[in-house]
Design an enzyme around this catalytic site. Structure first.
Site, PDB file in Angstrom:
ATOM      1  N   GLN A  12      12.101 -11.124  -8.305  1.00 38.00           N
ATOM      2  CA  GLN A  12      10.664 -11.337  -8.182  1.00 38.00           C
ATOM      3  C   GLN A  12      10.087 -10.227  -7.320  1.00 38.00           C
ATOM      4  O   GLN A  12      10.684  -9.847  -6.317  1.00 38.00           O
ATOM      5  CB  GLN A  12      10.417 -12.704  -7.556  1.00 38.00           C
ATOM      6  CG  GLN A  12       8.974 -13.141  -7.492  1.00 38.00           C
ATOM      7  CD  GLN A  12       8.870 -14.639  -7.253  1.00 38.00           C
ATOM      8  OE1 GLN A  12       9.372 -15.439  -8.060  1.00 38.00           O
ATOM      9  NE2 GLN A  12       8.248 -15.029  -6.159  1.00 38.00           N
ATOM     10  N   LYS A  24      11.146  -6.025  -4.237  1.00 42.33           N
ATOM     11  CA  LYS A  24      11.822  -6.828  -5.254  1.00 42.33           C
ATOM     12  C   LYS A  24      12.907  -7.646  -4.570  1.00 42.33           C
ATOM     13  O   LYS A  24      13.742  -7.087  -3.838  1.00 42.33           O
ATOM     14  CB  LYS A  24      12.430  -5.928  -6.337  1.00 42.33           C
ATOM     15  CG  LYS A  24      11.404  -5.212  -7.182  1.00 42.33           C
ATOM     16  CD  LYS A  24      12.052  -4.287  -8.211  1.00 42.33           C
ATOM     17  CE  LYS A  24      12.790  -5.053  -9.283  1.00 42.33           C
ATOM     18  NZ  LYS A  24      13.271  -4.157 -10.377  1.00 42.33           N
ATOM     19  N   ASP A  74      14.217   2.307 -20.480  1.00 39.59           N
ATOM     20  CA  ASP A  74      13.235   1.268 -20.808  1.00 39.59           C
ATOM     21  C   ASP A  74      11.816   1.823 -20.640  1.00 39.59           C
ATOM     22  O   ASP A  74      11.037   1.331 -19.812  1.00 39.59           O
ATOM     23  CB  ASP A  74      13.444   0.056 -19.898  1.00 39.59           C
ATOM     24  CG  ASP A  74      12.700  -1.179 -20.408  1.00 39.59           C
ATOM     25  OD1 ASP A  74      12.364  -1.223 -21.612  1.00 39.59           O
ATOM     26  OD2 ASP A  74      12.453  -2.099 -19.601  1.00 39.59           O
TER      27      ASP A  74
END
Length: 548
Positions: free
Chosen positions: A134, A148, A283
């Site tokens: 999160q 994070k 990504d």
């Protein structure tokens, strides 16, 4: 053991509730559940096959973090999955219910000795939630940062699910020829390594630092700084990147940015990662790329990366040339080798299929070759012939497709191959630089030394076998194993060295117009190559005739 049994039961019940239990029956897994009193799944045909991909996606979402991540990675493997499944799994969202802010603060306090400053500026509402971690906005020493934090308990859950997944993969291979052909266990093992690396935020921090080093001299790219004093395996603190999402064309134009120019800039950055650094962001979706107020390209999220060796870079360029030259045998051989197979005998008919595909693009220059259709067709053929790409190559193809799609959002006329062409040309030219040729000759000498003092005895023993006429018998014994192993490594390269040396004069003509430091190399290397190989050959012949 109880937790494992309960989780296994939960997985089976979730599959059954989505109408996918029959799949386990087809694989023969319904007889092997590790608990009693559970009825086998009925072997009935599924009525609504059109909804199967969607049900697979929903099942993975219900199963949680590991299966969501597995589905996301599988969505990039069109060499394994049919297109409709890959497209549906591409919709998987990595969102999860947020962890309470108090729990996030507790993790930070446990991990960081001087957490007070960071906690004081931590915003309660998360910026993003995921199955692994999160993210929260915060301030650290006057700097805006993103923190994070790994979800509490996620490591134990991931390890449990990966164990069960590995067991299911092995059973599937035993029961299904298709699963065995695709080496499902190997794929699950690769996935396990990837996911466990993603659990460790120190690895992501290292990735970010590597990208920052690679782009240190490029003022157009902004990689966020890692705050090492506020980073552990459970907590990652990065400089916050602010800007416009790279696919928000209207906002970019209103801010005075040229989307067409940005398309080329973003593609150039990604291709530099591949062809120059050999380390790339795997990504590159629009949510990870921002255009800052000063025009810099800000990049975030370094959990999934790929590495490309010099050998693979050269092989990719050769494959590109094979497409341009309509050379189906060369392209087929390269693809088969890339998939870890030694011969096209394991994929009969592949070369003919490749030839038919290449015919559609005959006569086109490199810059006009549509990369996405070709990749789609190639991976479709690999899937048809039960060949599986290695992880790094699959990540690279996914990245190229995403980069092409991103470029087209910014510029409808964008073609990724136009951006690839100069990088490919550079790779080819670099393979003929004096340093590269000298390195190949150096490797030739190293191989000769590896053959070393054993060569005379090995060659003499082979000659004695020939003289005795015992070929049929002795070639099946272990006497020639060491000869085969050593000469396979050295002999082919010796021959390659001879050919390379013979071509140096031709290379010399090509580089005659190059800078002065090139001009004295060809003749010297030619002499060194022929002299060195000649001396080696003489040594081997002389040594093989000596008695011990």
């Amino acid at each position: 053991m109880s937790a494992r049994r309960d989780r296994f039961r939960e997985i089976m019940e979730t599959l059954s509730s989505q109408g996918l239990g029959v799949a386990l029956g087809y694989l023969g897994l319904d007889r092997h559940f590790p608990f009693d009193g559970y009825a086998p799944f009925t072997r009935h045909p599924l009525r609504d096959r059109a909804a199967l991909p969607e049900r697979v996606r929903l099942t993975l979402e219900r199963l949680g973090a590991v299966y969501i991540k597995f589905g996301q990675i599988m969505s990039t493997r069109s060499d394994i999955l049919p297109p409709e499944y890959a497209a549906e799994l591409g919709k998987l969202q990595d969102g999860s219910p947020p962890v309470p802010a108090a729990d996030i603060r507790a993790v930070i306090a446990d991990e960081l000795s001087g957490a007070g400053n960071l906690l004081a500026g931590l915003q309660e509402a998360p910026l993003a939630t995921g199955s692994i971690g999160q993210a929260h906005a915060a301030r650290l020493g006057g700097t805006e940062v993103v923190v994070k934090v790994r979800r509490p308990g996620v490591v134990e859950q991931v390890n449990l699910d990966l164990e069960i997944m590995a067991e299911l993969a092995k059973r599937a291979e035993q029961a299904s020829a298709a699963a065995a052909d695709y080496r499902v266990s190997d794929f699950v093992d690769e996935f396990s390594q990837t996911l466990r690396a993603e659990l460790d935020y120190l690895q992501e921090a290292h990735n970010a630092e590597q990208f920052a080093e690679n782009f240190a001299s490029d003022s157009r790219v902004h990689i966020p700084k890692v705050f090492e004093e506020a980073t552990t395996s459970r907590v990652l603190t990065l400089e916050r990147i602010s800007g416009i999402k790279i696919n928000d064309v209207r906002a970019l134009e209103e801010a005075g940015h040229d989307p067409r120019m940005l398309a080329g800039q973003a593609a150039g950055v990604l291709l530099k990662m591949v062809f120059e650094d050999g380390f790339f962001h795997a990504d590159p979706h629009p949510g990870n790329f921002f255009i800052e107020a000063d025009g810099r390209l800000g990049i975030i999220d370094f959990g999934m990366v790929g590495r490309i060796s010099d050998t693979l870079k050269a092989r990719l360029v050769k494959m590109l040339l094979a497409v341009v030259e309509q050379d189906a045998p060369r392209l087929t051989e390269a693809l088969v080798q890339m998939c870890g197979t030694s011969s096209t005998r394991n994929a009969p008919g592949l070369e003919a299929d490749i030839a038919r595909m290449l015919h559609r693009y005959a006569g086109r220059p490199v810059a006009e070759i549509p990369v996405v259709p070709i990749i789609t067709q190639v991976v479709g053929l690999l899937r048809q012939h039960h060949l599986r790409l290695p992880r790094e190559t699959a990540l690279l193809l996914k990245m190229l497709i995403m980069a092409d799609g991103l470029g087209k959002q910014l510029d409808p006329g964008f073609e990724i191959m136009a951006e690839v062409e100069p990088f490919a040309r550079r790779v080819v030219l670099e393979s003929f630089t004096p340093a590269a040729i000298a390195e190949r000759l150096k490797q030739l000498g190293t191989d000769a030394l590896r053959l070393g003092a054993d060569a005379p005895a090995l060659v003499r023993r082979a000659a004695e076998l020939l003289e005795r006429g015992g070929i049929d018998v002795h070639l099946r014994t272990s006497e020639l194993d060491s000869i085969a192993a050593r000469l396979e490594r050295s002999g082919n390269r010796i021959v390659a060295g001879l050919l390379a040396a013979a071509l140096i004069n031709a290379i010399g003509e090509l580089v005659a117009g190059q800078p002065a430091q090139w001009r004295n190399w060809p003749k010297a290397l030619f002499s060194a190559g022929i002299g060195g190989v000649g001396a080696l050959g003489g040594y081997l012949v002389w040594s093989s005739r000596r008695r011990p």
